[in-house]
Design an enzyme around this catalytic site. Structure first.
Site: not given
Length: 187
Positions: A69, A71, A74, A76, A185
């Site tokens: 993922g 965001g 950053g 993941v 978030d």
């Protein structure tokens, strides 16, 4: 038959070096002999061609082999903890030089709190630190499953199921808030 190596089919295991495009000589070969990057699945390479972390080894023991993922702060990644071979999630934080000290302080504080959380709906923090290039990283439990967005796309959800999912998430957030960690978030 073409002599062009790009025209030849990929080897059976379908892995490639994200940096130089070479392929493993044998199934047990994990790292590229040209640049030391880990071989990643061809489909990951094709889907995330410009990602600079794929194939890199974080902290000399977490080779990045997939993207889980992305965001605002950053990404993941899926990694394989060496030498034990455990699949883990590696959260990498992006920051600029202007706010570097603030981000590092917040990151260290977050890791310290996450390491204290012990709720069944919260992932376990295994490790964290600063890679040799200054990249901030957290190594977390990799939870198997599918994103909630996949379920939402399938149509209306039973009220009881929706309430159960929200309650489980809120229970985990309550513990985090009790330790002073505010999720910035939440969606």
């Amino acid at each position: 038959m073409s002599d062009d190596p790009a025209a030849s089919p990929p080897p059976q295991d379908g892995r490639i070096c994200h940096q130089c495009g070479s392929r493993p000589d044998a199934p047990e070969q994990n790292a590229c002999p040209e640049d030391g990057s880990w071989f990643i699945p061809q489909e990951v390479h094709d889907r995330h061609g410009s990602d600079p972390f794929l194939g890199r080894v974080i902290a000399d023991k977490y080779p990045i082999v997939g993207v889980l993922g992305e965001g605002g702060m950053g990404s993941v990644y899926k990694a394989v903890q060496q030498p034990v071979g455990r699949e883990v999630a590696v959260k990498v934080i992006r920051y600029t030089g202007d706010d570097a000290e603030t981000v590092r302080t917040r990151f260290t504080h977050e890791a310290s709190i996450v390491s204290q959380l012990n709720h069944p709906n919260t992932v376990t923090l295994f490790d964290f630190g600063f890679h040799t290039d200054g990249t901030l990283y957290m190594v977390l439990e990799l939870v198997k499953g599918h994103p909630l967005t996949d379920e939402v796309k399938m149509g209306a959800m039973e009220v009881e199921r929706g309430c159960s999912i929200v309650a489980a998430a809120l229970d985990a957030l309550i513990e985090a808030h009790q330790h002073g960690l505010v999720h910035r978030d939440l969606k």
